[in-house]
Motif scaffolding. Structure first.
Motif, PDB file in Angstrom:
ATOM      1  N   MET A   1      32.930  32.545  30.844  1.00 26.18           N
ATOM      2  CA  MET A   1      32.397  33.387  32.139  1.00 26.18           C
ATOM      3  C   MET A   1      33.598  34.042  33.125  1.00 26.18           C
ATOM      4  SD  MET A   1      29.644  31.843  34.892  1.00 26.18           S
ATOM      5  CE  MET A   1      30.410  31.234  35.907  1.00 26.18           C
ATOM      6  N   LEU A   2      35.228  32.770  33.494  1.00 23.82           N
ATOM      7  CA  LEU A   2      35.468  32.661  33.719  1.00 23.82           C
ATOM      8  C   LEU A   2      37.030  34.097  33.457  1.00 23.82           C
ATOM      9  CD1 LEU A   2      36.544  29.056  34.959  1.00 23.82           C
ATOM     10  CD2 LEU A   2      35.984  31.181  36.877  1.00 23.82           C
ATOM     11  N   GLN A   3      37.367  33.881  31.742  1.00 23.75           N
ATOM     12  CA  GLN A   3      37.933  34.866  31.752  1.00 23.75           C
ATOM     13  C   GLN A   3      37.709  36.817  31.837  1.00 23.75           C
ATOM     14  OE1 GLN A   3      41.091  34.132  30.219  1.00 23.75           O
ATOM     15  NE2 GLN A   3      40.716  32.391  31.153  1.00 23.75           N
ATOM     16  N   LEU A   4      36.408  36.901  31.329  1.00 21.81           N
ATOM     17  CA  LEU A   4      35.124  37.470  31.582  1.00 21.81           C
ATOM     18  C   LEU A   4      35.560  38.117  33.420  1.00 21.81           C
ATOM     19  CD1 LEU A   4      32.054  37.201  29.990  1.00 21.81           C
ATOM     20  CD2 LEU A   4      33.533  38.731  29.183  1.00 21.81           C
ATOM     21  N   LEU A   5      35.414  37.718  34.622  1.00 22.02           N
ATOM     22  CA  LEU A   5      36.008  37.527  35.660  1.00 22.02           C
ATOM     23  C   LEU A   5      36.525  38.386  36.194  1.00 22.02           C
ATOM     24  CD1 LEU A   5      33.556  34.990  37.401  1.00 22.02           C
ATOM     25  CD2 LEU A   5      32.927  37.857  37.581  1.00 22.02           C
ATOM     26  N   ILE A   6      38.174  37.304  35.502  1.00 24.34           N
ATOM     27  CA  ILE A   6      39.191  37.022  35.956  1.00 24.34           C
ATOM     28  C   ILE A   6      40.184  39.284  35.108  1.00 24.34           C
ATOM     29  CG2 ILE A   6      41.624  36.858  34.827  1.00 24.34           C
ATOM     30  CD1 ILE A   6      40.858  34.369  35.043  1.00 24.34           C
ATOM     31  N   ALA A   7      39.415  39.381  34.309  1.00 24.25           N
ATOM     32  CA  ALA A   7      39.355  40.511  33.237  1.00 24.25           C
ATOM     33  C   ALA A   7      38.814  41.478  33.686  1.00 24.25           C
ATOM     34  CB  ALA A   7      39.093  40.362  31.918  1.00 24.25           C
ATOM     35  N   ALA A   8      37.970  41.154  34.573  1.00 20.55           N
ATOM     36  CA  ALA A   8      37.078  42.336  35.453  1.00 20.55           C
ATOM     37  C   ALA A   8      38.408  42.446  36.802  1.00 20.55           C
ATOM     38  CB  ALA A   8      36.156  42.121  35.887  1.00 20.55           C
ATOM     39  N   GLU A   9      38.420  41.762  37.669  1.00 24.13           N
ATOM     40  CA  GLU A   9      39.578  41.603  38.573  1.00 24.13           C
ATOM     41  C   GLU A   9      40.851  42.414  37.922  1.00 24.13           C
ATOM     42  OE1 GLU A   9      38.811  41.663  41.416  1.00 24.13           O
ATOM     43  OE2 GLU A   9      36.547  40.136  41.370  1.00 24.13           O
ATOM     44  N   GLN A  10      41.450  42.353  36.383  1.00 27.10           N
ATOM     45  CA  GLN A  10      42.437  43.130  36.125  1.00 27.10           C
ATOM     46  C   GLN A  10      42.134  44.591  35.944  1.00 27.10           C
ATOM     47  OE1 GLN A  10      43.546  40.145  32.950  1.00 27.10           O
ATOM     48  NE2 GLN A  10      44.661  39.152  34.330  1.00 27.10           N
ATOM     49  N   ALA A  11      41.407  44.917  35.395  1.00 31.84           N
ATOM     50  CA  ALA A  11      40.924  46.301  35.374  1.00 31.84           C
ATOM     51  C   ALA A  11      41.129  47.220  36.306  1.00 31.84           C
ATOM     52  CB  ALA A  11      39.700  46.109  34.543  1.00 31.84           C
ATOM     53  N   GLN A  12      40.085  45.945  37.447  1.00 36.27           N
ATOM     54  CA  GLN A  12      39.962  46.854  39.055  1.00 36.27           C
ATOM     55  C   GLN A  12      40.906  47.568  39.526  1.00 36.27           C
ATOM     56  OE1 GLN A  12      37.652  44.506  40.872  1.00 36.27           O
ATOM     57  NE2 GLN A  12      37.750  46.004  43.333  1.00 36.27           N
ATOM     58  N   ASP A  13      42.281  45.858  39.025  1.00 32.49           N
ATOM     59  CA  ASP A  13      43.431  46.333  39.171  1.00 32.49           C
ATOM     60  C   ASP A  13      44.461  46.673  38.676  1.00 32.49           C
ATOM     61  OD1 ASP A  13      44.891  44.915  41.498  1.00 32.49           O
ATOM     62  OD2 ASP A  13      46.412  44.036  40.484  1.00 32.49           O
ATOM     63  N   GLY A  14      43.943  47.913  38.032  1.00 31.15           N
ATOM     64  CA  GLY A  14      45.327  48.447  37.248  1.00 31.15           C
ATOM     65  C   GLY A  14      46.036  47.623  36.037  1.00 31.15           C
ATOM     66  N   GLN A  15      45.793  46.004  35.999  1.00 33.04           N
ATOM     67  CA  GLN A  15      46.354  45.463  34.867  1.00 33.04           C
ATOM     68  C   GLN A  15      45.016  46.087  33.233  1.00 33.04           C
ATOM     69  OE1 GLN A  15      47.436  41.812  36.182  1.00 33.04           O
ATOM     70  NE2 GLN A  15      47.126  42.445  38.036  1.00 33.04           N
ATOM     71  N   THR A  16      45.416  46.889  32.742  1.00 33.44           N
ATOM     72  CA  THR A  16      44.627  47.063  31.692  1.00 33.44           C
ATOM     73  C   THR A  16      44.730  46.675  30.379  1.00 33.44           C
ATOM     74  OG1 THR A  16      44.308  49.834  32.771  1.00 33.44           O
ATOM     75  CG2 THR A  16      43.851  48.741  29.983  1.00 33.44           C
ATOM     76  N   GLU A  17      46.281  45.811  30.345  1.00 35.16           N
ATOM     77  CA  GLU A  17      47.003  45.561  29.277  1.00 35.16           C
ATOM     78  C   GLU A  17      46.286  43.854  29.202  1.00 35.16           C
ATOM     79  OE1 GLU A  17      50.435  44.598  26.007  1.00 35.16           O
ATOM     80  OE2 GLU A  17      50.343  46.491  28.102  1.00 35.16           O
ATOM     81  N   ALA A  18      46.814  43.480  30.523  1.00 38.37           N
ATOM     82  CA  ALA A  18      46.253  41.998  30.833  1.00 38.37           C
ATOM     83  C   ALA A  18      44.700  42.235  30.919  1.00 38.37           C
ATOM     84  CB  ALA A  18      47.227  41.573  31.963  1.00 38.37           C
ATOM     85  N   ALA A  19      43.771  42.736  31.174  1.00 36.16           N
ATOM     86  CA  ALA A  19      42.378  42.762  30.658  1.00 36.16           C
ATOM     87  C   ALA A  19      41.652  42.787  29.456  1.00 36.16           C
ATOM     88  CB  ALA A  19      41.700  44.355  31.946  1.00 36.16           C
ATOM     89  N   THR A  20      42.443  43.884  28.679  1.00 33.62           N
ATOM     90  CA  THR A  20      42.539  44.119  26.580  1.00 33.62           C
ATOM     91  C   THR A  20      42.933  43.063  26.975  1.00 33.62           C
ATOM     92  OG1 THR A  20      42.530  46.659  27.660  1.00 33.62           O
ATOM     93  CG2 THR A  20      42.673  45.134  25.233  1.00 33.62           C
ATOM     94  N   GLY A  21      44.140  42.303  26.670  1.00 32.98           N
ATOM     95  CA  GLY A  21      43.760  40.501  26.179  1.00 32.98           C
ATOM     96  C   GLY A  21      43.259  39.290  26.523  1.00 32.98           C
ATOM     97  N   ALA A  22      42.799  39.267  27.419  1.00 34.60           N
ATOM     98  CA  ALA A  22      41.529  38.861  28.192  1.00 34.60           C
ATOM     99  C   ALA A  22      40.656  38.678  27.469  1.00 34.60           C
ATOM    100  CB  ALA A  22      41.352  38.688  29.504  1.00 34.60           C
ATOM    101  N   LEU A  23      39.623  40.074  27.598  1.00 38.31           N
ATOM    102  CA  LEU A  23      38.961  39.992  26.827  1.00 38.31           C
ATOM    103  C   LEU A  23      38.464  39.815  25.302  1.00 38.31           C
ATOM    104  CD1 LEU A  23      37.779  43.551  28.417  1.00 38.31           C
ATOM    105  CD2 LEU A  23      36.497  41.042  29.347  1.00 38.31           C
ATOM    106  N   ALA A  24      39.879  40.192  24.722  1.00 40.65           N
ATOM    107  CA  ALA A  24      39.599  40.093  23.427  1.00 40.65           C
ATOM    108  C   ALA A  24      40.252  38.761  22.833  1.00 40.65           C
ATOM    109  CB  ALA A  24      41.164  40.758  22.780  1.00 40.65           C
ATOM    110  N   GLY A  25      40.463  37.566  23.771  1.00 40.83           N
ATOM    111  CA  GLY A  25      40.663  36.689  23.591  1.00 40.83           C
ATOM    112  C   GLY A  25      39.523  35.766  23.265  1.00 40.83           C
ATOM    113  N   VAL A  26      38.216  36.510  24.671  1.00 44.60           N
ATOM    114  CA  VAL A  26      37.298  36.324  24.432  1.00 44.60           C
ATOM    115  C   VAL A  26      36.384  36.427  23.476  1.00 44.60           C
ATOM    116  CG1 VAL A  26      35.219  35.692  25.583  1.00 44.60           C
ATOM    117  CG2 VAL A  26      36.886  35.403  26.793  1.00 44.60           C
TER     118      VAL A  26
END
Length: 221
Positions: free
Chosen positions: A92-117
């Motif tokens: 759940m924390l990783q999903l929240l972090i990915a959402a914040e990263q996507a909102q901040d334009g950190q698409t690659e980091a968000a995708t990586g976090a989601l892929a890990g989950v």
């Protein structure tokens, strides 16, 4: 009943009581252990429930506190410092972090976090499905439509909790590729889909109209 019969019954009853007391003295500790086990098991169960509820509440409080930070990166850092204490909480924390990263334009980091989950086989399937769905959304049009189509088709299978939402995304990919008729056909099926929410059906109707089609008469009824 004669006096002798009455006397015999009294003696018999006395013998039974003596035997019962004897059994209680000899085996009473077993009954006591059983009672203690039942009471102790109930107490342990209640204690575990209380501990679980307390841990969940503490995790929720930490998350809310982290999300109060004014800047996206500050929220990301604060969420990353939280110890979830369980695989589900960590997901759940990783999903929240990915959402914040996507909102901040950190698409690659968000995708990586989601892929890990999504690839973590130790997590319940629903977490992995949500992560896979969000990862595809985070990729946006920068990823070729054909690749995104494969990903959403893998989610649009019977039994998948996100099947209807994946069908909606496939309709949008149809539009992106210029297949208006295919999109309208898919959206029409979605309107009649028993698993689709009313909000999803409403979006499907609006998109059909925007594409120049008309919702079916049965749907309008």
């Amino acid at each position: 009943m004669s006096d002798s019969d009455s006397f015999i019954e009294e003696v018999t009853e006395e013998v039974r009581r003596d035997r019962l007391y004897g059994y209680l003295k000899r085996y009473g500790w077993i009954a006591a252990l059983i009672i203690l086990g039942i009471v102790g098991g109930a107490a342990w169960s209640e204690w575990q429930k209380a501990q679980t509820e307390a841990a969940a509440q503490a995790l929720g409080d930490e998350i809310l506190s982290a999300l109060d930070s004014p800047e996206p990166q500050a929220r990301i850092d604060a969420l990353g410092e939280i110890d979830a204490g369980s695989p589900g909480g960590s997901a759940m924390l990783q999903l929240l972090i990915a959402a914040e990263q996507a909102q901040d334009g950190q698409t690659e980091a968000a995708t990586g976090a989601l892929a890990g989950v999504a690839s973590n086989g130790e997590l319940p399937q629903i977490y992995r499905q949500i992560a896979a769905f969000k990862a595809l959304l985070a990729q946006g049009t920068e990823t070729p439509a054909a690749e995104r189509r494969i990903g959403f088709e893998n989610l649009a299978v019977p039994g998948n909790t996100l099947r209807a939402l994946a069908e909606e995304q496939l309709a949008l990919i149809d539009v992106e590729e210029g297949d208006t008729d295919g999109a309208i056909t898919r959206l029409t099926r979605l309107i009649d889909d028993a698993e689709a929410t009313e909000g999803l059906r409403q979006r499907a109707r609006q998109l059909i109209v925007a594409l120049g089609g008309e919702p079916s008469e049965t749907d309008a009824t």
